[in-house]
Design a protein around this motif. Sequence first.
Motif, PDB file in Angstrom:
ATOM      1  N   ALA A   3       0.830  -1.208   0.000  1.00  0.00           N
ATOM      2  CA  ALA A   3       0.000   0.000   0.000  1.00  0.00           C
ATOM      3  C   ALA A   3       0.865   1.260   0.000  1.00  0.00           C
ATOM      4  O   ALA A   3       0.547   2.242  -0.695  1.00  0.00           O
ATOM      5  CB  ALA A   3      -0.922  -0.004   1.215  1.00  0.00           C
ATOM      6  N   TYR A   4       1.958   1.238   0.773  1.00  0.00           N
ATOM      7  CA  TYR A   4       2.847   2.396   0.805  1.00  0.00           C
ATOM      8  C   TYR A   4       3.531   2.587  -0.549  1.00  0.00           C
ATOM      9  O   TYR A   4       3.675   3.716  -1.042  1.00  0.00           O
ATOM     10  CB  TYR A   4       3.901   2.209   1.898  1.00  0.00           C
ATOM     11  N   LEU A   5       3.922   1.483  -1.197  1.00  0.00           N
ATOM     12  CA  LEU A   5       4.548   1.565  -2.511  1.00  0.00           C
ATOM     13  C   LEU A   5       3.571   2.136  -3.542  1.00  0.00           C
ATOM     14  O   LEU A   5       3.955   2.952  -4.387  1.00  0.00           O
ATOM     15  CB  LEU A   5       5.032   0.180  -2.943  1.00  0.00           C
ATOM     16  N   ILE A   6       2.315   1.718  -3.465  1.00  0.00           N
ATOM     17  CA  ILE A   6       1.298   2.252  -4.373  1.00  0.00           C
ATOM     18  C   ILE A   6       1.130   3.749  -4.160  1.00  0.00           C
ATOM     19  O   ILE A   6       0.986   4.525  -5.112  1.00  0.00           O
ATOM     20  CB  ILE A   6      -0.036   1.504  -4.185  1.00  0.00           C
ATOM     21  N   THR A   7       1.162   4.177  -2.899  1.00  0.00           N
ATOM     22  CA  THR A   7       1.043   5.603  -2.586  1.00  0.00           C
ATOM     23  C   THR A   7       2.200   6.394  -3.184  1.00  0.00           C
ATOM     24  O   THR A   7       1.996   7.459  -3.792  1.00  0.00           O
ATOM     25  CB  THR A   7       1.003   5.813  -1.065  1.00  0.00           C
ATOM     26  N   ILE A   8       3.421   5.880  -3.037  1.00  0.00           N
ATOM     27  CA  ILE A   8       4.592   6.561  -3.588  1.00  0.00           C
ATOM     28  C   ILE A   8       4.490   6.664  -5.108  1.00  0.00           C
ATOM     29  O   ILE A   8       4.743   7.721  -5.702  1.00  0.00           O
ATOM     30  CB  ILE A   8       5.886   5.824  -3.192  1.00  0.00           C
ATOM     31  N   LEU A   9       4.101   5.573  -5.755  1.00  0.00           N
ATOM     32  CA  LEU A   9       4.000   5.576  -7.216  1.00  0.00           C
ATOM     33  C   LEU A   9       2.898   6.523  -7.684  1.00  0.00           C
ATOM     34  O   LEU A   9       3.030   7.155  -8.741  1.00  0.00           O
ATOM     35  CB  LEU A   9       3.736   4.157  -7.724  1.00  0.00           C
ATOM     36  N   THR A  10       1.832   6.625  -6.911  1.00  0.00           N
ATOM     37  CA  THR A  10       0.763   7.567  -7.261  1.00  0.00           C
ATOM     38  C   THR A  10       1.261   9.004  -7.184  1.00  0.00           C
ATOM     39  O   THR A  10       0.985   9.819  -8.082  1.00  0.00           O
ATOM     40  CB  THR A  10      -0.444   7.379  -6.325  1.00  0.00           C
ATOM     41  N   LEU A  11       2.005   9.326  -6.147  1.00  0.00           N
ATOM     42  CA  LEU A  11       2.578  10.669  -6.029  1.00  0.00           C
ATOM     43  C   LEU A  11       3.561  10.941  -7.158  1.00  0.00           C
ATOM     44  O   LEU A  11       3.596  12.048  -7.713  1.00  0.00           O
ATOM     45  CB  LEU A  11       3.271  10.822  -4.672  1.00  0.00           C
ATOM     46  N   VAL A  12       4.351   9.935  -7.517  1.00  0.00           N
ATOM     47  CA  VAL A  12       5.289  10.083  -8.631  1.00  0.00           C
ATOM     48  C   VAL A  12       4.529  10.364  -9.921  1.00  0.00           C
ATOM     49  O   VAL A  12       4.930  11.210 -10.731  1.00  0.00           O
ATOM     50  CB  VAL A  12       6.159   8.818  -8.774  1.00  0.00           C
ATOM     51  N   GLY A  13       3.413   9.657 -10.127  1.00  0.00           N
ATOM     52  CA  GLY A  13       2.632   9.860 -11.338  1.00  0.00           C
ATOM     53  C   GLY A  13       2.073  11.263 -11.442  1.00  0.00           C
ATOM     54  O   GLY A  13       2.119  11.894 -12.514  1.00  0.00           O
ATOM     55  N   ILE A  14       1.554  11.798 -10.339  1.00  0.00           N
ATOM     56  CA  ILE A  14       1.002  13.161 -10.362  1.00  0.00           C
ATOM     57  C   ILE A  14       2.101  14.184 -10.612  1.00  0.00           C
ATOM     58  O   ILE A  14       1.940  15.120 -11.414  1.00  0.00           O
ATOM     59  CB  ILE A  14       0.266  13.452  -9.048  1.00  0.00           C
ATOM     60  N   VAL A  15       3.243  14.018  -9.953  1.00  0.00           N
ATOM     61  CA  VAL A  15       4.368  14.933 -10.173  1.00  0.00           C
ATOM     62  C   VAL A  15       4.902  14.796 -11.592  1.00  0.00           C
ATOM     63  O   VAL A  15       5.329  15.784 -12.209  1.00  0.00           O
ATOM     64  CB  VAL A  15       5.479  14.675  -9.136  1.00  0.00           C
ATOM     65  N   ALA A  16       4.874  13.585 -12.146  1.00  0.00           N
ATOM     66  CA  ALA A  16       5.329  13.383 -13.524  1.00  0.00           C
ATOM     67  C   ALA A  16       4.447  14.154 -14.504  1.00  0.00           C
ATOM     68  O   ALA A  16       4.953  14.740 -15.478  1.00  0.00           O
ATOM     69  CB  ALA A  16       5.333  11.897 -13.860  1.00  0.00           C
ATOM     70  N   ILE A  17       3.141  14.163 -14.281  1.00  0.00           N
ATOM     71  CA  ILE A  17       2.248  14.926 -15.156  1.00  0.00           C
ATOM     72  C   ILE A  17       2.561  16.416 -15.056  1.00  0.00           C
ATOM     73  O   ILE A  17       2.648  17.125 -16.067  1.00  0.00           O
ATOM     74  CB  ILE A  17       0.776  14.648 -14.803  1.00  0.00           C
ATOM     75  N   LEU A  18       2.738  16.908 -13.830  1.00  0.00           N
ATOM     76  CA  LEU A  18       3.118  18.311 -13.657  1.00  0.00           C
ATOM     77  C   LEU A  18       4.458  18.597 -14.326  1.00  0.00           C
ATOM     78  O   LEU A  18       4.651  19.649 -14.944  1.00  0.00           O
ATOM     79  CB  LEU A  18       3.196  18.647 -12.166  1.00  0.00           C
ATOM     80  N   SER A 130      -8.916  -3.170  -3.494  1.00  0.00           N
ATOM     81  CA  SER A 130      -8.165  -3.193  -4.747  1.00  0.00           C
ATOM     82  C   SER A 130      -8.231  -1.885  -5.518  1.00  0.00           C
ATOM     83  O   SER A 130      -7.597  -1.765  -6.575  1.00  0.00           O
ATOM     84  CB  SER A 130      -8.674  -4.328  -5.647  1.00  0.00           C
ATOM     85  N   TYR A 131      -8.982  -0.929  -5.001  1.00  0.00           N
ATOM     86  CA  TYR A 131      -9.193   0.289  -5.793  1.00  0.00           C
ATOM     87  C   TYR A 131      -7.906   1.098  -5.966  1.00  0.00           C
ATOM     88  O   TYR A 131      -7.683   1.683  -7.032  1.00  0.00           O
ATOM     89  CB  TYR A 131     -10.268   1.173  -5.156  1.00  0.00           C
ATOM     90  N   GLU A 132      -7.081   1.179  -4.930  1.00  0.00           N
ATOM     91  CA  GLU A 132      -5.863   1.986  -5.029  1.00  0.00           C
ATOM     92  C   GLU A 132      -4.984   1.505  -6.176  1.00  0.00           C
ATOM     93  O   GLU A 132      -4.387   2.319  -6.900  1.00  0.00           O
ATOM     94  CB  GLU A 132      -5.088   1.946  -3.712  1.00  0.00           C
ATOM     95  N   ALA A 133      -4.890   0.196  -6.373  1.00  0.00           N
ATOM     96  CA  ALA A 133      -4.110  -0.344  -7.481  1.00  0.00           C
ATOM     97  C   ALA A 133      -4.756   0.017  -8.818  1.00  0.00           C
ATOM     98  O   ALA A 133      -4.065   0.330  -9.802  1.00  0.00           O
ATOM     99  CB  ALA A 133      -3.975  -1.859  -7.343  1.00  0.00           C
TER     100      ALA A 133
END
Length: 311
Positions: A3-18, A130-133
């Motif tokens: 779950a923590y890894l998914i959170t990190i990757l989600t933050l990376v994805g948002i910053v990548a779009i920016l 499973s929604y976070e994934a």
Amino acid sequence: MIAYLITILTLVGIVAILGLALNLQWGLCGMVNFGMAGFFALGAYTAALLALAGAGSLAATLAAAVVCAAACAVVAVISLRLSEEYLAILTLGFGEVIRLFVLNEEWLTHGSLGLPGIPRPLWGFVSEKSYEALFLGLLIAVVLALFVALEILLHSPFGRAIRAVREDDIVATTLGKNVVMLRVKAFGLGGAIIGVAGAFHAYYLTYIDPSQFSATITAYVFMAVIAGGRGSNRGLLLGAATIMVFIEGTRFLKDLFNVLDATQLAAIRLILIGLGLILFLIYRPQGFLPEYRLKTTSLVRERPSVSQSAS
């Protein structure tokens, strides 16, 4: 841990779009945008308000992209007669205006209380566990789609034209390019991408308030672009991942220094992040994956000597 890894990757994805947006505006077109946090907030609040009003996630995201694109285009038009330094000040001021607007217009944004209960896309298709994934998969798909689109744009005539404007707008003008329209289009397109990032930020947290859109976001995005290599979309993805992992990794300092309180740890985190950026700029100023530049070499043939000509 997953779950923590998914959170990190989600933050990376948002910053990548920016970062993709900033790389288009600043990395390729040379237009500095210090108001990233403000435009980010504009996209997030637009998507959140429409989603709460009953519009679907797709419609809310498209609306956020259109609103941010229009705002960036207006800023670009206003700044036509300004140099790069004054454009930076203008975007910084515009971002602050947006922050103050969402903070004080309680009738619309609820002010400092924020907007809770923002609907999430594709909610109900899978179990809550499973929604976070699923959300991460959707975010990655959007990042890849934007990356491919921008790579195609980069190698198109428009991409070559905005890079020419970045290098020397006077030369681009003498070559018949409409520098004004190129800058407005590039800045507006970057704004649309920022709007998409803001929408996903709102969907992910399901709650937004003005405190989430501080100037630190702008600093993180610039760090991602610089670390990856200004003008390089591939490098940007690597830079965003590196910066966010480093930033989140410093949170574990509390396990190493138990004698420090939260305020001291926060200060040490900022010091380490700044020190890391300084060292990176010293030893790797071109970034992880520098922008590809076509180099031409001229072959100089040796002229025959006078004696050879005479013979």
